[in-house]
Enzyme design. Structure first.
Site, PDB file in Angstrom:
ATOM      1  N   CYS A  13       0.783  -1.194   0.370  1.00 33.30           N
ATOM      2  CA  CYS A  13       0.076  -0.055   0.024  1.00 33.30           C
ATOM      3  C   CYS A  13       0.885   0.878   0.115  1.00 33.30           C
ATOM      4  O   CYS A  13       1.798   1.534   0.495  1.00 33.30           O
ATOM      5  CB  CYS A  13      -1.203   0.722   1.260  1.00 33.30           C
ATOM      6  SG  CYS A  13      -2.311   1.416   1.429  1.00 33.30           S
ATOM      7  N   PRO A  14       0.658   2.086  -1.038  1.00 30.77           N
ATOM      8  CA  PRO A  14      -0.800   2.282  -2.030  1.00 30.77           C
ATOM      9  C   PRO A  14      -0.107   1.946  -3.332  1.00 30.77           C
ATOM     10  O   PRO A  14      -1.393   2.639  -3.922  1.00 30.77           O
ATOM     11  CB  PRO A  14      -0.857   3.600  -1.623  1.00 30.77           C
ATOM     12  CG  PRO A  14       0.802   4.310  -2.079  1.00 30.77           C
ATOM     13  CD  PRO A  14       1.104   3.527  -0.852  1.00 30.77           C
TER      14      PRO A  14
END
Length: 75
Positions: A13-14
């Site tokens: 993430c992200p």
């Protein structure tokens, strides 16, 4: 309606969402992007992404630590 694949395995993430956002911009409305990711937060992240962007989350499954998420571009 065309189907496209995005391999986001190994990304945290992200990055899976950012790569998917970029890929979706190149698709026509109604096209489906199938993402494979290994980040455990991917299902939650893509649900939030679809809610904020208006794209449709079609499926979110997990098999052996690989999350398969399908997003339809709506606009």
């Amino acid at each position: 309606m065309a189907r496209h694949e995005l391999d986001a395995k190994g990304l945290l993430c992200p990055l899976p969402v950012l790569r998917a956002r970029k890929a979706l911009k190149a698709l026509a409305a109604g096209d489906v992007l199938a993402i494979e990711a290994t980040d455990p937060s991917a299902p939650k992240d893509f649900a939030a992404f679809c809610e904020t962007t208006g794209n449709r989350l079609l499926a979110s499954t997990e098999d052996g630590g690989v999350y398969r998420i399908e997003v339809e571009r709506t606009a």
